[in-house]
Enzyme design. Structure first.
Site, mmCIF file in Angstrom:
data_model
loop_
_atom_site.group_PDB
_atom_site.id
_atom_site.type_symbol
_atom_site.label_atom_id
_atom_site.label_comp_id
_atom_site.label_asym_id
_atom_site.label_seq_id
_atom_site.Cartn_x
_atom_site.Cartn_y
_atom_site.Cartn_z
ATOM 1 N N GLU A 1 70.004 19.861 54.955
ATOM 2 C CA GLU A 1 68.384 20.763 55.307
ATOM 3 C C GLU A 1 68.504 22.400 54.436
ATOM 4 O O GLU A 1 68.418 23.486 55.230
ATOM 5 C CB GLU A 1 68.679 21.075 56.814
ATOM 6 N N GLY A 2 69.179 21.952 53.172
ATOM 7 C CA GLY A 2 69.099 23.313 52.568
ATOM 8 C C GLY A 2 70.015 23.936 52.539
ATOM 9 O O GLY A 2 70.422 24.794 53.731
#
Length: 816
Positions: free
Chosen positions: A501-502
């Site tokens: 997620e990043g």
């Protein structure tokens, strides 16, 4: 005397700039009037007055619009156009999506504390609490994480069936579609508790509720799509995944090479308009078992079938995995975690237009969908895992440090171990405060993408720290993997949450400040928009208006920063009276300094700041720790200021504020212009750096609360799966902890009488002797015996037959 009067006048000016919210014109009149009085007052005029007039007149002339535009705004506009590169559509979508919330107040240098303190933090409903205490605990009892990760490499069929039947996969789906319709705080709390039992189960439940198609369908899906998919997703009839990352596009999701070409094709025997898709994805959680695939791709219309541009932009669609051309690959092995994860790809897969999420009208709007909706999930799921890790580490490591002895002293009383326990407790309180505040903001309708990035980064980094500290305290008990080891799988899987997620490096160095500056600054977007207008006259007028307000904003923040720094925050305002009053003041000082320094950095570097990732990362650190410290202060107020929790609050807040100060110091040390950096330092730190890392006294109080039963310990660890079943890996340690606490007074009597357990091979009737000597009673002897047996069982580790994968727990409870 004359010098004193002038100093008082200048001080009053700085104080006024720092406190009053007047317009530039009003300030000009006030300062001009003050200068007139001082100039014509006997003994106060002279050369000093005329120097001030020379400085004041050019500034006062800026109230004349035409003059200001020609000598200031026009040159500045040209400068801004040079230093600001064109903004890509994906960047614009990312900035415009979502909302700016409390972080904007901190960014702007004069936080409105009422906005924070009057925010009603979400609480669990009776239905949600019952689900968390009943159904979720029942699920946790079903799970044997050693079997999941070592034997099955998956959740058991019975566990999957329980998850589906009880709608764990449909927590965010409204009841009218058959879901649970839980709040964000409930969603977070359920994921957190499950993750303290099994990371595999936590991720398996987390993904459909935060990273899956359900969130996108709820916000953008057509009614037909919602009515078809949501009831099936709620009960696990459909297992979703979302495919975004590929071999050549990870963090740079805007560069995905996967395509969808608008064309005619066959669907259910009819010739219909649709897209021919080709893609290659990997790292897709639940992908190997998914029945419906959410897909992000770039759409093109080379034949003009839609009558517009060829490049349509990123688009999202839902595709059944049984569709011809879809291939589901083998499984990845993410650090021996057993959650389903793997690659998939598609070759010339034809889909009709109504498989696009939201239908044909939503072609090209996929990137905004992802940024808005998935950032909300990012603020719930991984922060819950991080907080759960902190709570679990506090719960288990505190108990273990209390029962495990070396040199006949519980290891938790050694100062070296105490340092690790302090970090575990302090960081856990900080992560929990951030989790609750952020989930509550989402429940109130906010979509704060900057805040969710902050929480994702710091709660997963916090997880890394607390699990590492827990492993250090457990020593050999932590490194011997097996069915009784409750830490090893969490330790192994730390990099997963850091990466997904990043990736955290990207999140810190590019996203938090990169998006935060544009979202949170009150005038920057206006200025950038004005600079990009094709109508030059309109652009100049709008830029002038924004710049004029911007200058006043910057001057006031500079005055606040200097005033609060000079007085060591004493003149800063606090919204409360009480033990945390000073922390509000120091945070107000840091907020003003941050706003002032960030303005100068953007002025000097413009668009180049996003390439100065080290500076951007430090700005991200400062903004993040300001947000987290405010969350800690808010949490303490919301819980009624329990005195027993004050050490957690003090440690967490001092830790955050120290890190804000450190980040600002590093920014100034590495400022592109050394001279400007030194001038800024005189304003921001006029008396030097005054904030200190939490001291040993408060650290001792934090650690003490982890190794002794108390309401503070219970509050800190609330939300983890708890058991005292001696046959359970977690319960074994907690049972021993209770037994040791119960035998504490009897042990003190034995120690005073110099009676200790015998060495191996020596007579073992020492407790009977202690009873016969009148040192302890029979009842106390029984308590000591139970405590010693339970402790021995709790500190034992797993062993295995040579060359066999079948585990065998040591059965010996007492030395022969």
């Amino acid at each position: 005397m004359t010098l004193l009067v002038w100093l008082v006048a200048i001080g009053a000016l700085v104080y006024g700039l720092a406190k009053a919210k007047w317009s530039f014109a009003v300030w000009t009149a006030v300062i001009g009037g003050a200068l007139l009085v001082l100039t014509f007052t006997p003994y106060l005029g002279g050369i000093a007055a005329w120097i001030l007039w020379l400085l004041f007149i050019p500034i006062a002339l800026m109230n004349i619009d035409d003059l200001r535009i020609s000598v200031l705004s026009k040159p500045m506009l040209s400068y801004v156009k040079k230093i600001l590169p064109p903004m890509s559509q994906t960047e614009r979508d990312a900035i415009e999506a979502g909302t700016a919330w409390w972080e904007a107040e901190l960014f702007r240098g004069q936080p409105d504390w009422g906005q924070l303190l009057n925010h009603n933090v979400s609480e669990l409903s009776a239905e949600e609490q019952e689900f968390l205490d009943g159904t979720t605990d029942e699920l946790c009892r079903m799970i044997d994480d050693w079997k999941v990760t070592n034997d099955l490499n998956d959740l058991s069929p019975e566990t999957w069936e329980f998850i589906k039947k009880n709608k764990f996969l449909g927590m965010i789906i409204p009841k009218k579609y058959g879901g649970l319709e839980f709040s964000a705080i409930a969603h977070s709390s359920v994921v957190m508790k499950i993750s303290t039992r099994s990371g595999t189960a936590g991720v398996s439940v987390m993904v459909p509720n935060s990273l899956g198609p359900a969130e996108l369908l709820l916000h953008y899906g057509t009614e037909e799509q919602k009515n078809y998919y949501l009831p099936r997703l709620a009960v696990g009839e459909e297992i979703p995944c979302f495919a975004l990352t590929g071999p050549n596009a990870g963090s740079d999701a805007g560069a995905i090479p996967d395509t969808g070409i608008v064309c005619m094709g066959k669907h259910e025997g009819k010739e219909v308009l649709g897209l021919r898709l080709n893609w290659e994805k990997r790292y897709i959680t639940l992908g190997p078992i998914a029945t419906v695939l959410g897909l992000a791709f770039k759409a093109y219309d080379p034949d003009g079938l839609l009558g517009g541009e060829e490049d349509l932009g990123i688009t999202c669609a839902l595709i059944p995995t049984t569709t011809p051309g879809v291939s589901i690959g083998n499984r990845h092995n993410p650090l021996n975690s057993a959650f389903q994860n793997g690659p998939n790809w598609g070759k010339d897969v034809f889909i009709p237009m109504d498989w696009i999420i939201g239908g044909q009208d939503q072609i090209g709007k996929g990137w905004r969908m992802l940024v808005e909706c998935l950032s909300v999930g990012r603020g719930i799921s991984l922060p819950a895992l991080g907080t759960g890790a902190g709570k679990f580490a506090s719960y288990m490591t505190g108990a273990y440090a209390a029962i495990r002895k070396q040199f006949n002293v519980p290891i938790g009383r050694f100062e070296g171990v105490e340092e690790a326990l302090t970090r575990i407790g302090g960081l856990t309180y900080m992560m929990e405060a951030g989790r609750r505040l952020t989930a509550s903001a989402i429940d109130h309708g906010e979509k704060p993408s900057v805040v969710t990035a902050i929480l994702k980064y710091h709660n997963t980094e916090g997880m890394r720290q607390v699990i590492n500290d827990a492993m250090d305290v457990h020593g050999g008990r932590g490194i011997c993997i097996g069915p009784s080891n409750y830490l090893a799988r969490a330790y192994q899987s730390i990099p997963i949450s850091i990466t997904v997620e990043g990736a955290n490096i990207l999140t810190r160095s590019l996203i938090i400040f990169g998006q935060g500056a544009m979202r949170c600054h009150p005038y920057l977007i206006e200025e950038v928009t004005a600079a990009s207008l094709e109508n030059k006259e309109e652009g100049l007028q709008r830029f002038d208006q924004a710049l004029f307000k911007h200058l006043g904003y910057a001057v006031c923040n500079g005055a606040r920063s200097f005033l609060y720094g000079l007085t060591r925050s004493r003149l800063a305002l606090s919204p409360i009276d009480g033990p945390t009053r000073g922390y509000f003041k120091r945070l107000a000082r840091m907020s003003a300094s941050y706003s002032f320094v960030s303005d100068f950095a953007m002025l000097f570097l413009g668009g180049g700041l996003k390439r100065k990732e080290k500076l951007s990362g430090r700005f991200a650190d400062a903004l993040s720790y300001m947000y987290l410290s405010s969350a800690v202060l808010k949490r303490f107020e919301d819980t009624g200021r329990p005195a027993e929790d004050l050490p957690f609050v003090e440690w967490s807040t001092k830790y955050c504020l120290y890190n804000v100060q450190d980040a600002l110091d590093e920014i100034l040390r590495n400022f592109p212009s050394v001279i400007v950096g030194q001038i800024l330092r005189l304003i921001v730190f006029p008396t030097g750096k005054s904030l200190r890392y939490p001291n040993d006294r408060v650290g001792h109080e934090v650690a003490k609360r982890l190794i002794m039963p108390s309401e503070a310990r219970d509050r800190l660890t609330d939300g983890v799966y708890k058991t005292t079943d001696p046959n359970d890996p977690i319960g074994c340690v907690q049972y021993a902890f209770q037994a040791v606490v119960a035998a504490y007074e009897a042990e003190k009597k034995l120690k005073k009488a110099s009676i200790a357990p015998p060495e191996l091979g020596r007579p073992s009737n020492w407790l009977e002797d202690a009873v016969s000597q009148g040192v302890i009673t029979k009842e106390e002897a029984k308590l000591v015996e139970v405590a010693h047996d339970a402790t021995r069982e709790a500190i034992m580790v797993d062993d295995f037959p040579p060359k066999k994968a079948v585990s065998k727990r040591k059965a010996t409870k007492k030395a022969a």
